[in-house]
Design a protein around this motif. Structure first.
Motif, short mmCIF file in Angstrom:
data_model
loop_
_atom_site.label_atom_id
_atom_site.label_comp_id
_atom_site.label_asym_id
_atom_site.label_seq_id
_atom_site.Cartn_x
_atom_site.Cartn_y
_atom_site.Cartn_z
N GLY A 9 0.82 -1.20 0.00
CA GLY A 9 0.00 0.00 0.00
C GLY A 9 0.85 1.25 0.00
N HIS A 10 0.22 2.38 -0.33
CA HIS A 10 0.95 3.64 -0.34
C HIS A 10 1.22 4.13 1.07
CE1 HIS A 10 1.01 8.17 -0.33
NE2 HIS A 10 2.06 7.87 -1.06
N GLY A 11 0.23 4.07 1.93
CA GLY A 11 0.34 4.58 3.28
C GLY A 11 -0.53 5.81 3.48
N THR A 12 -0.90 6.06 4.73
CA THR A 12 -1.76 7.18 5.07
C THR A 12 -1.47 7.63 6.49
OG1 THR A 12 -4.06 7.87 5.40
CG2 THR A 12 -3.56 5.55 5.79
N LEU A 43 4.63 6.98 4.96
CA LEU A 43 3.64 7.65 5.79
C LEU A 43 3.20 6.90 7.04
CD1 LEU A 43 1.26 9.25 3.11
CD2 LEU A 43 3.18 10.32 4.33
N SER A 44 3.14 5.58 7.00
CA SER A 44 2.61 4.87 8.16
C SER A 44 3.18 3.46 8.25
CB SER A 44 1.08 4.80 8.07
OG SER A 44 0.67 4.28 6.82
N PRO A 45 3.26 2.94 9.47
CA PRO A 45 3.67 1.55 9.63
C PRO A 45 2.49 0.63 9.36
CG PRO A 45 3.25 2.54 11.79
CD PRO A 45 3.10 3.64 10.75
N PRO A 46 2.72 -0.66 9.02
CA PRO A 46 4.03 -1.29 8.93
C PRO A 46 4.72 -0.97 7.61
CG PRO A 46 2.32 -2.88 8.39
CD PRO A 46 1.61 -1.62 8.81
N PRO A 47 6.03 -0.72 7.64
CA PRO A 47 6.74 -0.41 6.40
C PRO A 47 6.91 -1.65 5.53
CG PRO A 47 8.29 -0.55 8.20
CD PRO A 47 6.92 -0.68 8.81
N LEU A 48 6.99 -1.42 4.23
CA LEU A 48 7.19 -2.51 3.28
C LEU A 48 8.43 -3.32 3.63
CD1 LEU A 48 6.64 -3.98 0.58
CD2 LEU A 48 7.99 -2.19 -0.54
#
Length: 307
Positions: A9-12, A43-48
């Motif tokens: 995901g991109h993150g938010t 932007l947010s965890p969990p990171p890739l």
């Protein structure tokens, strides 16, 4: 043994969006017969990088990465492949296959129909009811064109001249919340001028987040200023079995190699007017605050990433 599924995901910055992503990963873990991990590029965890490290630590050396994006904009074309290229350097012997974006897909259109029905039941619709489909918006014309395509696909068969008059809509117009026009306000005004007295704003987003909240805020503000138009806002697609069906299909496509990507209007391959400088441009990954890497590894753009 099939390789594990890696959801990217991109993150938010929105906690509700992060939680929804987590629930969706868990849904896929319950239904899939392979390991499933998920992470964000920023932007947010969990990171890739954490998700990949977990799979690598469990002995996996081949992955199928499915981008949780609706259109092939910069995140799907460059940021996610760039981040994955960094993981290949970080984990010797690792390889991956890359799935295509989720939309447009008949199942997603059906899910949008469900969100429309929840916001405004068919029995309450009148011939002056319109839908405003709102996408994220991008500097990539190919991605913006996909949102227009989804709006048209959604309208076909649901329009006032369609075969099912009971589901007739005056129009389905596209709009964007950032980086592209028409804006939400401009889209609503177009619907009003076309004769709409009821407009359902349909966010073309997977999960809650800052941008879907902004869509709702701008739509409600327009409705408050134009009392002659009943403006309603539908929910995002969200964590559900239908979305899981699409992701599972994209996973199988990545393994079979049948990706069917559209390269005809990609600004990284074709010199479109105003975007000539992007042809062949290198792609570099985002840097997540939790990512220990201090440098990136560039990755040339390509649609079918099978390493």
């Amino acid at each position: 043994m099939k390789p594990p599924m890696l959801l990217v995901g991109h993150g938010t910055r929105d906690e509700a969006g992060v939680a929804e992503f987590g629930r969706f990963v868990e849904r896929l873990r319950r239904r899939m017969t392979v390991d499933v991990a998920g992470g964000f590029i920023e932007l947010s965890p969990p990171p890739l990088t954490e998700a990949v490290a977990d799979l690598y630590g469990n002995g996996h050396r081949s992955l199928a990465a499915v981008p949780l994006v609706l259109v092939a904009a910069g995140h799907g074309k460059g940021d996610i492949p760039g981040a994955m290229a960094r993981e290949l350097v970080r984990h010797p012997g690792l390889s991956y296959r890359y799935g295509r974006p989720l939309g447009p897909h008949p199942t997603l259109l059906a899910l949008l129909q469900e969100r429309l029905d929840a916001a405004l039941p068919n029995a309450d619709r009148t011939p002056d009811t319109a839908v405003l489909l709102v996408g994220r918006g991008s500097t990539d014309p190919d991605a913006n064109a996909e949102v227009h395509k989804v709006a048209r696909l959604f309208w076909e068969g649901r329009g006032a001249s369609g075969p099912d008059q009971g589901h007739g809509l005056l129009c389905v117009e596209p709009a964007f919340i950032s980086l592209a026009r028409p804006s939400v306000t401009e889209g609503l005004e177009r619907c009003r001028r076309l004769g709409a007295r009821r407009v359902v704003v349909l966010p073309y987003f997977l999960f809650p987040g800052v941008l879907p909240d902004r869509v709702a805020d701008e739509a409600h503000a327009y409705g408050a200023a134009h009392t002659d138009v009943d403006v309603r806002v539908a929910d995002v697609i969200g964590d559900c079995d239908g979305l899981a069906d699409v992701v599972a299909e994209r996973y199988e496509e990545a393994l079979s190699g049948d990706l069917r990507m559209n390269c005809d209007t990609c600004v990284y391959r074709v010199a479109l007017p105003g975007f000539e400088d992007r042809v062949g441009a290198p792609q570099t990954p985002h840097h997540h605050p939790d990512d220990p890497s201090a440098h990136g590894h560039g990755h040339g753009h390509g649609h079918a990433h099978a390493h």
